[in-house]
Scaffold this motif. Sequence first.
Motif, PDB file in Angstrom:
ATOM      1  N   CYS A 193       3.990  29.503  13.293  1.00  0.00           N
ATOM      2  CA  CYS A 193       4.694  30.621  12.898  1.00  0.00           C
ATOM      3  C   CYS A 193       6.224  30.066  14.181  1.00  0.00           C
ATOM      4  O   CYS A 193       6.821  31.027  13.024  1.00  0.00           O
ATOM      5  N   VAL A 194       6.347  29.358  14.570  1.00  0.00           N
ATOM      6  CA  VAL A 194       7.628  29.147  15.292  1.00  0.00           C
ATOM      7  C   VAL A 194       8.290  29.053  13.808  1.00  0.00           C
ATOM      8  O   VAL A 194       9.512  28.799  13.254  1.00  0.00           O
ATOM      9  N   LYS A 195       8.162  27.852  13.204  1.00  0.00           N
ATOM     10  CA  LYS A 195       8.541  27.588  11.188  1.00  0.00           C
ATOM     11  C   LYS A 195       8.726  28.531  10.874  1.00  0.00           C
ATOM     12  O   LYS A 195       9.852  28.350  10.092  1.00  0.00           O
ATOM     13  N   TYR A 196       8.031  29.415  10.287  1.00  0.00           N
ATOM     14  CA  TYR A 196       8.117  30.122   9.580  1.00  0.00           C
ATOM     15  C   TYR A 196       9.436  31.425  10.149  1.00  0.00           C
ATOM     16  O   TYR A 196      10.262  31.336   9.110  1.00  0.00           O
ATOM     17  N   ILE A 197       9.600  31.378  11.333  1.00  0.00           N
ATOM     18  CA  ILE A 197      10.502  32.834  12.317  1.00  0.00           C
ATOM     19  C   ILE A 197      11.471  31.745  11.700  1.00  0.00           C
ATOM     20  O   ILE A 197      12.825  32.429  11.513  1.00  0.00           O
ATOM     21  N   VAL A 198      11.987  30.725  12.033  1.00  0.00           N
ATOM     22  CA  VAL A 198      13.497  29.241  11.390  1.00  0.00           C
ATOM     23  C   VAL A 198      13.064  29.808  10.117  1.00  0.00           C
ATOM     24  O   VAL A 198      15.113  29.701  10.370  1.00  0.00           O
ATOM     25  N   ASP A 199      12.697  29.325   9.109  1.00  0.00           N
ATOM     26  CA  ASP A 199      13.163  29.384   8.022  1.00  0.00           C
ATOM     27  C   ASP A 199      13.026  30.084   7.450  1.00  0.00           C
ATOM     28  O   ASP A 199      14.353  30.779   6.584  1.00  0.00           O
ATOM     29  N   GLU A 200      12.607  31.826   7.763  1.00  0.00           N
ATOM     30  CA  GLU A 200      13.395  32.540   7.436  1.00  0.00           C
ATOM     31  C   GLU A 200      14.593  32.956   7.348  1.00  0.00           C
ATOM     32  O   GLU A 200      15.778  34.115   7.185  1.00  0.00           O
ATOM     33  N   CYS A 201      14.549  32.837   9.115  1.00  0.00           N
ATOM     34  CA  CYS A 201      15.840  33.032  10.138  1.00  0.00           C
ATOM     35  C   CYS A 201      17.339  32.846   8.605  1.00  0.00           C
ATOM     36  O   CYS A 201      18.836  33.242   8.649  1.00  0.00           O
ATOM     37  N   ASN A 202      17.347  31.353   9.224  1.00  0.00           N
ATOM     38  CA  ASN A 202      17.791  30.388   8.274  1.00  0.00           C
ATOM     39  C   ASN A 202      17.547  30.763   6.244  1.00  0.00           C
ATOM     40  O   ASN A 202      19.068  31.317   6.536  1.00  0.00           O
ATOM     41  N   LEU A 203      17.466  31.171   5.616  1.00  0.00           N
ATOM     42  CA  LEU A 203      17.290  31.812   4.696  1.00  0.00           C
ATOM     43  C   LEU A 203      18.100  32.889   4.503  1.00  0.00           C
ATOM     44  O   LEU A 203      19.422  33.451   4.037  1.00  0.00           O
ATOM     45  N   ALA A 204      18.081  34.513   5.753  1.00  0.00           N
ATOM     46  CA  ALA A 204      18.506  35.075   5.698  1.00  0.00           C
ATOM     47  C   ALA A 204      20.118  34.991   5.795  1.00  0.00           C
ATOM     48  O   ALA A 204      20.515  35.960   5.404  1.00  0.00           O
ATOM     49  N   ALA A 205      20.681  33.859   6.520  1.00  0.00           N
ATOM     50  CA  ALA A 205      21.743  33.763   6.977  1.00  0.00           C
ATOM     51  C   ALA A 205      22.661  33.465   5.495  1.00  0.00           C
ATOM     52  O   ALA A 205      23.984  33.861   5.625  1.00  0.00           O
ATOM     53  N   LEU A 206      21.918  32.909   4.930  1.00  0.00           N
ATOM     54  CA  LEU A 206      23.162  32.720   3.572  1.00  0.00           C
ATOM     55  C   LEU A 206      23.683  34.131   3.185  1.00  0.00           C
ATOM     56  O   LEU A 206      24.379  33.264   2.530  1.00  0.00           O
ATOM     57  N   ASP A 207      23.158  35.007   3.283  1.00  0.00           N
ATOM     58  CA  ASP A 207      23.377  36.027   2.437  1.00  0.00           C
ATOM     59  C   ASP A 207      23.867  37.564   3.679  1.00  0.00           C
ATOM     60  O   ASP A 207      23.750  37.866   2.580  1.00  0.00           O
ATOM     61  N   LEU A 208      23.921  36.980   5.000  1.00  0.00           N
ATOM     62  CA  LEU A 208      24.583  38.144   5.655  1.00  0.00           C
ATOM     63  C   LEU A 208      26.005  37.880   5.725  1.00  0.00           C
ATOM     64  O   LEU A 208      26.391  36.126   5.941  1.00  0.00           O
ATOM     65  N   PRO A 209      26.645  38.828   6.503  1.00  0.00           N
ATOM     66  CA  PRO A 209      28.101  38.220   7.077  1.00  0.00           C
ATOM     67  C   PRO A 209      28.333  37.815   8.767  1.00  0.00           C
ATOM     68  O   PRO A 209      27.126  37.798   9.120  1.00  0.00           O
ATOM     69  N   ASP A 210      28.972  37.450   8.298  1.00  0.00           N
ATOM     70  CA  ASP A 210      29.212  36.683  10.205  1.00  0.00           C
ATOM     71  C   ASP A 210      29.472  37.778  11.007  1.00  0.00           C
ATOM     72  O   ASP A 210      29.232  37.903  12.669  1.00  0.00           O
TER      73      ASP A 210
END
Length: 227
Positions: A193-210
């Motif tokens: 679950c931790v790995k899934y959450i971290v991976d999803e956050c890293n993927l989302a960060a690629l397309d989000l503004p600062d």
Amino acid sequence: MNMKNLFYWYLLIVGMWLFSSCTANLEQVETTDLDRESVFADSAYTARFLSQIYTDVGYDVKPNRFKTEAFGMAIEHGGLQTACDEAAYKVVSDVTNDVMFATGTINPVNAKEDDVWKIAYVNIRRANVFMKYVEGSPITENVKKQYKAEARFLRAWYYSMLLRHYGGVPLIGDNIYEVDDDMKTSRDTYADCVKYIVDECNLAALDLPDKFRGINTGRATAGSCKD
């Protein structure tokens, strides 16, 4: 009848005619409930659907989440922040869910039906619905990409909420279960679950503004994913 009285009668007749015309027109108006197709066929409704997923992001720690009644008054105990060994509990005769979380006595029988488990999975499903059907919405590709990233972050956020309460929980991926579907019920491990959450956050960060400004302040950003 003088001209003045005739004028007033004329206004009365015209007014009654206008009122009856308006009433007739109002009676012809038909409204229907929005369905999935109509929501994602409209850019404004699409944006509102995403905004709805933000509504419960602070549910687990809201001050009135755990409460009891005494002498006809509601006593607020706080949220998950009270479910730790450093919290100072309010003295009441009832055993509240925050105490049960802190003492490890929470179970399917005594947990509140409409608490975090239901709220988190409802919003996880909303995020899955949004990410699948936003592709057909009439919004620009850049905005569509940003919206999907926000939904991905929100899905990870609600999983983290579940993780803080229950440890490992079922990860359902992009599935959108309907009432008659056989849903996954087996728990994934805490580490998965931790790995899934971290991976999803890293993927989302690629397309989000600062950062966002103005009315968009408070929406998910690349910084939110790293925090």
